[in-house]
Design an enzyme around this catalytic site. Structure first.
Site, PDB file in Angstrom:
ATOM      1  N   PRO A 167      76.120  36.109   8.466  1.00  0.00           N
ATOM      2  CA  PRO A 167      76.760  37.130   9.300  1.00  0.00           C
ATOM      3  C   PRO A 167      75.861  38.321   9.627  1.00  0.00           C
ATOM      4  O   PRO A 167      75.057  38.752   8.804  1.00  0.00           O
ATOM      5  CB  PRO A 167      77.943  37.587   8.436  1.00  0.00           C
ATOM      6  N   ARG A 218      70.026  46.075  14.865  1.00  0.00           N
ATOM      7  CA  ARG A 218      70.781  46.426  13.664  1.00  0.00           C
ATOM      8  C   ARG A 218      69.868  47.068  12.611  1.00  0.00           C
ATOM      9  O   ARG A 218      68.872  46.452  12.208  1.00  0.00           O
ATOM     10  CB  ARG A 218      71.353  45.114  13.103  1.00  0.00           C
ATOM     11  N   ASN A 231      69.461  32.153   5.102  1.00  0.00           N
ATOM     12  CA  ASN A 231      69.671  33.581   4.835  1.00  0.00           C
ATOM     13  C   ASN A 231      71.181  33.769   4.854  1.00  0.00           C
ATOM     14  O   ASN A 231      71.797  33.874   5.926  1.00  0.00           O
ATOM     15  CB  ASN A 231      69.004  34.455   5.896  1.00  0.00           C
ATOM     16  N   GLU A 286      66.534  30.396  -0.513  1.00  0.00           N
ATOM     17  CA  GLU A 286      67.296  31.587  -0.122  1.00  0.00           C
ATOM     18  C   GLU A 286      66.327  32.631   0.433  1.00  0.00           C
ATOM     19  O   GLU A 286      65.323  32.938  -0.205  1.00  0.00           O
ATOM     20  CB  GLU A 286      68.023  32.139  -1.360  1.00  0.00           C
ATOM     21  N   HIS A 327      65.702  36.463   2.421  1.00  0.00           N
ATOM     22  CA  HIS A 327      66.171  37.775   2.888  1.00  0.00           C
ATOM     23  C   HIS A 327      65.022  38.493   3.570  1.00  0.00           C
ATOM     24  O   HIS A 327      63.885  38.466   3.066  1.00  0.00           O
ATOM     25  CB  HIS A 327      66.685  38.625   1.724  1.00  0.00           C
ATOM     26  N   ARG A 380      67.515  47.929  -2.896  1.00  0.00           N
ATOM     27  CA  ARG A 380      68.585  48.540  -2.104  1.00  0.00           C
ATOM     28  C   ARG A 380      69.796  48.855  -2.997  1.00  0.00           C
ATOM     29  O   ARG A 380      69.629  49.131  -4.178  1.00  0.00           O
ATOM     30  CB  ARG A 380      68.929  47.604  -0.930  1.00  0.00           C
TER      31      ARG A 380
END
Ligand code: DQA
Length: 149
Positions: A9, A17, A74, A98, A100, A107
C-alpha cells in the site's frame, strides 16, 4: 526462473509521497529499472503488482504456488501488521526477500517489527530504489545456489 515483484500500500504514490524519506523516483521508474536488471541477470519477471489491498496481496501469493520461483516483496505498512501475509507466504513456501526503501530501524519504533523478516530469505532496507535491485540480485543468487531452478 520466474520472479514475482509485489509492492504494497501507498507505494503507488512514490515520487510525491514523503520525498524526504522515499525519494523522487516513481514506482513506474523503479519497475522499469528492475526489468532492466532482471534482463541483465537472465531472469523473467512474471509480473509486477502494486496494490493497496491486503486481500489482493494474499490472493496473488496464493496463486503463485507452483508457478513462481521467488518473490521480491515490499509489503509497506502491512509489514508491521499482517499475519495474513505471513500465513500466505508460509503456506505457499516460495522463497522471498523483504524490501524497504527506507531504513525501517531508524524510524518510528513500530516500524522495527516485521511479521515477515524471520521467514524471509533476506531483508534489504535503507537503500532507496537500489534496495529492490539488491533484493533481486540476492534472491536470484540464492535460487541458483539452491539449484532448484
Ligand atoms: C516501507 C516502510 C514501511 O514502514 C512503510 O509503511 C512503507 C514503505 C519502505 O519501503 O521503506 O509504506 O516499506
Amino acid at each position: 526462473m520466474r520472479i514475482l515483484i509485489l509492492h504494497g500500500p501507498n507505494l503507488n504514490l512514490l515520487g510525491t509521497r514523503e520525498t524526504d524519506i522515499y525519494g523522487r523516483k516513481t514506482l513506474d521508474e523503479i519497475n522499469e529499472d528492475l526489468k532492466e536488471r532482471a534482463k541483465e541477470m537472465g531472469v523473467d519477471i512474471e509480473e509486477i503488482l502494486q496494490t493497496n489491498s491486503e486481500s489482493a496481496l494474499v490472493e496473488r501469493i496464493q496463486a503463485a504456488r507452483d508457478r513462481i520461483d521467488g518473490i521480491v516483496i515490499n509489503p509497506a505498512a502491512y509489514t508491521h501488521t499482517s499475519v495474513a501475509l505471513r500465513d500466505a507466504l508460509l503456506a505457499t513456501d516460495i522463497p522471498f526477500v523483504e524490501v524497504h526503501l527506507s531504513n525501517v530501524h531508524s524510524r518510528e519504533p513500530f516500524r522495527r517489527h516485521s511479521y515477515l523478516s524471520d521467514i524471509a530469505v533476506g531483508i534489504v532496507a535503507g537503500f532507496g530504489p537500489e534496495s529492490y535491485h539488491l533484493a533481486l540480485k540476492g534472491l536470484v543468487q540464492r535460487l541458483r545456489q539452491a539449484g532448484t531452478v
